[in-house]
Design a protein around this motif. Sequence first.
Motif, PDB file in Angstrom:
ATOM      1  N   ALA A  23       6.545   5.657  -0.463  1.00 12.97           N
ATOM      2  CA  ALA A  23       5.789   6.625   0.331  1.00 12.97           C
ATOM      3  C   ALA A  23       4.552   7.133  -0.407  1.00 12.97           C
ATOM      4  CB  ALA A  23       6.686   7.793   0.731  1.00 12.97           C
ATOM      5  N   ALA A  24       4.711   7.466  -1.696  1.00 14.04           N
ATOM      6  CA  ALA A  24       3.580   8.006  -2.447  1.00 14.04           C
ATOM      7  C   ALA A  24       2.477   6.971  -2.597  1.00 14.04           C
ATOM      8  CB  ALA A  24       4.045   8.489  -3.816  1.00 14.04           C
ATOM      9  N   ARG A  25       2.851   5.748  -2.933  1.00 18.76           N
ATOM     10  CA  ARG A  25       1.850   4.696  -3.086  1.00 18.76           C
ATOM     11  C   ARG A  25       1.162   4.396  -1.758  1.00 18.76           C
ATOM     12  NH1 ARG A  25       3.822  -0.886  -5.577  1.00 18.76           N
ATOM     13  NH2 ARG A  25       5.023  -0.877  -3.642  1.00 18.76           N
ATOM     14  N   MET A  26       1.938   4.406  -0.676  1.00 24.81           N
ATOM     15  CA  MET A  26       1.364   4.147   0.640  1.00 24.81           C
ATOM     16  C   MET A  26       0.406   5.262   1.041  1.00 24.81           C
ATOM     17  SD  MET A  26       1.277   1.905   3.036  1.00 24.81           S
ATOM     18  CE  MET A  26       2.745   0.940   2.615  1.00 24.81           C
ATOM     19  N   SER A  27       0.774   6.511   0.757  1.00 24.69           N
ATOM     20  CA  SER A  27      -0.089   7.642   1.083  1.00 24.69           C
ATOM     21  C   SER A  27      -1.421   7.528   0.352  1.00 24.69           C
ATOM     22  CB  SER A  27       0.603   8.964   0.716  1.00 24.69           C
ATOM     23  OG  SER A  27      -0.240  10.060   0.982  1.00 24.69           O
ATOM     24  N   GLU A  28      -1.364   7.180  -0.919  1.00 21.61           N
ATOM     25  CA  GLU A  28      -2.605   7.066  -1.688  1.00 21.61           C
ATOM     26  C   GLU A  28      -3.452   5.894  -1.209  1.00 21.61           C
ATOM     27  OE1 GLU A  28      -4.005   6.614  -6.348  1.00 21.61           O
ATOM     28  OE2 GLU A  28      -2.148   7.640  -5.836  1.00 21.61           O
ATOM     29  N   SER A  29      -2.830   4.768  -0.920  1.00 19.89           N
ATOM     30  CA  SER A  29      -3.587   3.605  -0.449  1.00 19.89           C
ATOM     31  C   SER A  29      -4.264   3.897   0.876  1.00 19.89           C
ATOM     32  CB  SER A  29      -2.651   2.397  -0.304  1.00 19.89           C
ATOM     33  OG  SER A  29      -2.107   2.014  -1.558  1.00 19.89           O
ATOM     34  N   LEU A  30      -3.541   4.546   1.781  1.00 25.68           N
ATOM     35  CA  LEU A  30      -4.130   4.870   3.074  1.00 25.68           C
ATOM     36  C   LEU A  30      -5.183   5.966   2.937  1.00 25.68           C
ATOM     37  CD1 LEU A  30      -0.931   4.722   5.317  1.00 25.68           C
ATOM     38  CD2 LEU A  30      -2.837   3.103   5.279  1.00 25.68           C
ATOM     39  N   GLY A  31      -4.999   6.870   1.968  1.00 25.88           N
ATOM     40  CA  GLY A  31      -6.004   7.899   1.729  1.00 25.88           C
ATOM     41  C   GLY A  31      -7.346   7.308   1.337  1.00 25.88           C
ATOM     42  N   ARG A  32      -7.322   6.190   0.661  1.00 27.13           N
ATOM     43  CA  ARG A  32      -8.573   5.553   0.235  1.00 27.13           C
ATOM     44  C   ARG A  32      -9.298   4.860   1.375  1.00 27.13           C
ATOM     45  NH1 ARG A  32      -6.319   3.042  -5.480  1.00 27.13           N
ATOM     46  NH2 ARG A  32      -6.122   5.045  -6.565  1.00 27.13           N
ATOM     47  N   ILE A  33      -8.625   4.705   2.517  1.00 25.40           N
ATOM     48  CA  ILE A  33      -9.306   4.137   3.683  1.00 25.40           C
ATOM     49  C   ILE A  33      -9.397   5.173   4.806  1.00 25.40           C
ATOM     50  CG2 ILE A  33      -8.770   1.753   3.112  1.00 25.40           C
ATOM     51  CD1 ILE A  33      -6.512   1.850   5.207  1.00 25.40           C
ATOM     52  N   GLY A  34      -9.359   6.458   4.420  1.00 30.11           N
ATOM     53  CA  GLY A  34      -9.710   7.491   5.367  1.00 30.11           C
ATOM     54  C   GLY A  34      -8.578   8.254   6.012  1.00 30.11           C
ATOM     55  N   PHE A  35      -7.337   8.001   5.621  1.00 31.46           N
ATOM     56  CA  PHE A  35      -6.221   8.747   6.188  1.00 31.46           C
ATOM     57  C   PHE A  35      -6.025  10.064   5.438  1.00 31.46           C
ATOM     58  CE2 PHE A  35      -5.429   4.705   8.062  1.00 31.46           C
ATOM     59  CZ  PHE A  35      -4.617   4.910   9.164  1.00 31.46           C
ATOM     60  N   ARG A  36      -5.441  11.034   6.139  1.00 23.33           N
ATOM     61  CA  ARG A  36      -5.082  12.324   5.562  1.00 23.33           C
ATOM     62  C   ARG A  36      -3.580  12.541   5.732  1.00 23.33           C
ATOM     63  NH1 ARG A  36      -7.798  15.180   2.190  1.00 23.33           N
ATOM     64  NH2 ARG A  36      -7.554  17.209   3.217  1.00 23.33           N
ATOM     65  N   ARG A  37      -2.980  13.284   4.785  1.00 21.47           N
ATOM     66  CA  ARG A  37      -1.548  13.565   4.882  1.00 21.47           C
ATOM     67  C   ARG A  37      -1.302  14.917   5.535  1.00 21.47           C
ATOM     68  NH1 ARG A  37       2.486  16.378   2.687  1.00 21.47           N
ATOM     69  NH2 ARG A  37       1.138  17.381   1.150  1.00 21.47           N
ATOM     70  N   SER A  38      -0.278  14.982   6.381  1.00 22.13           N
ATOM     71  CA  SER A  38       0.260  16.237   6.915  1.00 22.13           C
ATOM     72  C   SER A  38       1.762  16.097   6.921  1.00 22.13           C
ATOM     73  CB  SER A  38      -0.264  16.513   8.324  1.00 22.13           C
ATOM     74  OG  SER A  38       0.319  17.690   8.865  1.00 22.13           O
ATOM     75  N   GLN A  39       2.439  16.841   6.020  1.00 20.32           N
ATOM     76  CA  GLN A  39       3.877  16.708   5.834  1.00 20.32           C
ATOM     77  C   GLN A  39       4.207  15.249   5.500  1.00 20.32           C
ATOM     78  OE1 GLN A  39       6.159  18.896   8.842  1.00 20.32           O
ATOM     79  NE2 GLN A  39       4.359  20.135   9.268  1.00 20.32           N
ATOM     80  N   ASN A  40       5.070  14.604   6.264  1.00 15.48           N
ATOM     81  CA  ASN A  40       5.422  13.216   5.936  1.00 15.48           C
ATOM     82  C   ASN A  40       4.736  12.220   6.865  1.00 15.48           C
ATOM     83  OD1 ASN A  40       6.845  13.878   8.231  1.00 15.48           O
ATOM     84  ND2 ASN A  40       8.749  12.871   7.601  1.00 15.48           N
ATOM     85  N   VAL A  41       3.533  12.602   7.336  1.00 12.75           N
ATOM     86  CA  VAL A  41       2.751  11.747   8.221  1.00 12.75           C
ATOM     87  C   VAL A  41       1.344  11.603   7.656  1.00 12.75           C
ATOM     88  CG1 VAL A  41       1.650  11.651  10.503  1.00 12.75           C
ATOM     89  CG2 VAL A  41       4.064  12.279  10.307  1.00 12.75           C
ATOM     90  N   VAL A  42       0.756  10.429   7.798  1.00 11.76           N
ATOM     91  CA  VAL A  42      -0.662  10.231   7.509  1.00 11.76           C
ATOM     92  C   VAL A  42      -1.368   9.881   8.810  1.00 11.76           C
ATOM     93  CG1 VAL A  42      -0.501   9.585   5.081  1.00 11.76           C
ATOM     94  CG2 VAL A  42      -0.200   7.838   6.832  1.00 11.76           C
ATOM     95  N   TYR A  43      -2.612  10.329   8.938  1.00 10.84           N
ATOM     96  CA  TYR A  43      -3.329  10.140  10.190  1.00 10.84           C
ATOM     97  C   TYR A  43      -4.816   9.975   9.910  1.00 10.84           C
ATOM     98  CZ  TYR A  43      -4.975  14.888   9.519  1.00 10.84           C
ATOM     99  OH  TYR A  43      -5.588  15.998   8.981  1.00 10.84           O
ATOM    100  N   ARG A  44      -5.524   9.452  10.883  1.00  6.55           N
ATOM    101  CA  ARG A  44      -6.983   9.433  10.857  1.00  6.55           C
ATOM    102  C   ARG A  44      -7.490   9.379  12.295  1.00  6.55           C
ATOM    103  NH1 ARG A  44     -10.103   4.553   8.351  1.00  6.55           N
ATOM    104  NH2 ARG A  44     -11.705   5.651   9.523  1.00  6.55           N
ATOM    105  N   PRO A  45      -8.707   9.879  12.540  1.00 10.14           N
ATOM    106  CA  PRO A  45      -9.254   9.840  13.897  1.00 10.14           C
ATOM    107  C   PRO A  45      -9.394   8.407  14.393  1.00 10.14           C
ATOM    108  CG  PRO A  45     -10.509  11.340  12.510  1.00 10.14           C
ATOM    109  CD  PRO A  45      -9.611  10.577  11.609  1.00 10.14           C
ATOM    110  N   SER A  46      -9.152   8.240  15.696  1.00 12.95           N
ATOM    111  CA  SER A  46      -9.340   6.944  16.347  1.00 12.95           C
ATOM    112  C   SER A  46      -9.861   7.215  17.752  1.00 12.95           C
ATOM    113  CB  SER A  46      -8.026   6.167  16.402  1.00 12.95           C
ATOM    114  OG  SER A  46      -8.212   4.892  16.979  1.00 12.95           O
ATOM    115  N   CYS A  47     -11.037   7.815  17.810  1.00 16.20           N
ATOM    116  CA  CYS A  47     -11.595   8.317  19.067  1.00 16.20           C
ATOM    117  C   CYS A  47     -12.457   7.255  19.740  1.00 16.20           C
ATOM    118  CB  CYS A  47     -12.419   9.578  18.818  1.00 16.20           C
ATOM    119  SG  CYS A  47     -11.505  10.861  17.910  1.00 16.20           S
TER     120      CYS A  47
END
Length: 260
Positions: A39-63
């Motif tokens: 989970a930690a490694r995945m959160s960091e990897s996704l953070g580098r492509i624009g995702f943000r963490r909220s509790q145990n979820v990562v998200y990014r805009p897709s408008c």
Amino acid sequence: MTDQPTRFPRFFITARAPCPYLPGKVERKVFAELRGPDAARMSESLGRIGFRRSQNVVYRPSCEGCSACISVRIVARAFRPSASQRRLIRRNADLEVAACDPWATEEQFDLLKRYLAARHPTGGMATMDGYDFADMIETSPVDTVVVEYRLPSESGRPGRLVGACLTDKQSDGLSMVYSFFDPEIAGRGGLGTFMILDHVLRAAAVGMDYVYLGYWVKGSPSMDYKRHFAPLEALLPDGWRLLPAAPRESTSRRRAVLEA
């Protein structure tokens, strides 16, 4: 079929909802759950492509038809505070700063309620109760701390809590997940800005590269303060790139930023 855990997360997309930043716009988010030993490694990897963490979820805009939300991060070791930022650092140099385990306290929740009532009374977090707050602070599958900012202690007792930031520690820097502060404390001003400056200086002092600030939303005045931390990198279609320096702030604009 086997019960082996999946290597990659499953992504989902939210329903359309009014955009909280740009009037007349509609937002959607793509998100995934963080779980398991990676989970930690995945959160960091996704953070580098624009995702943000909220509790145990990562998200990014897709408008649809809008790309105004742009991930930004401060280049910590190259950061040099402006004259107004240096004054702000000196003004708040006596605050006592501590990185605490992510355990929600009543003092933190009281501070959050005062902050939301003054700054975001109609926002989505305005109805948050103590259980919601505890989930926000304590539900984290990554290395997380609550950085507390207190007035100087007196008679051996801890000073009053005036600011706090939920912060994720990554291998390449710090990610400021959510910060809040006392909006009415006299003689300080700019506590939100000061907490960002403090994170940048501390990250640089231990050799970290970045402080992640989430999204800069072009056209949203409430998000424009992020442009005044330079050098600032933005995640563009061709990767992370330095943004041009923001125009020099006017006196009135500096006042507004210092109240952020």
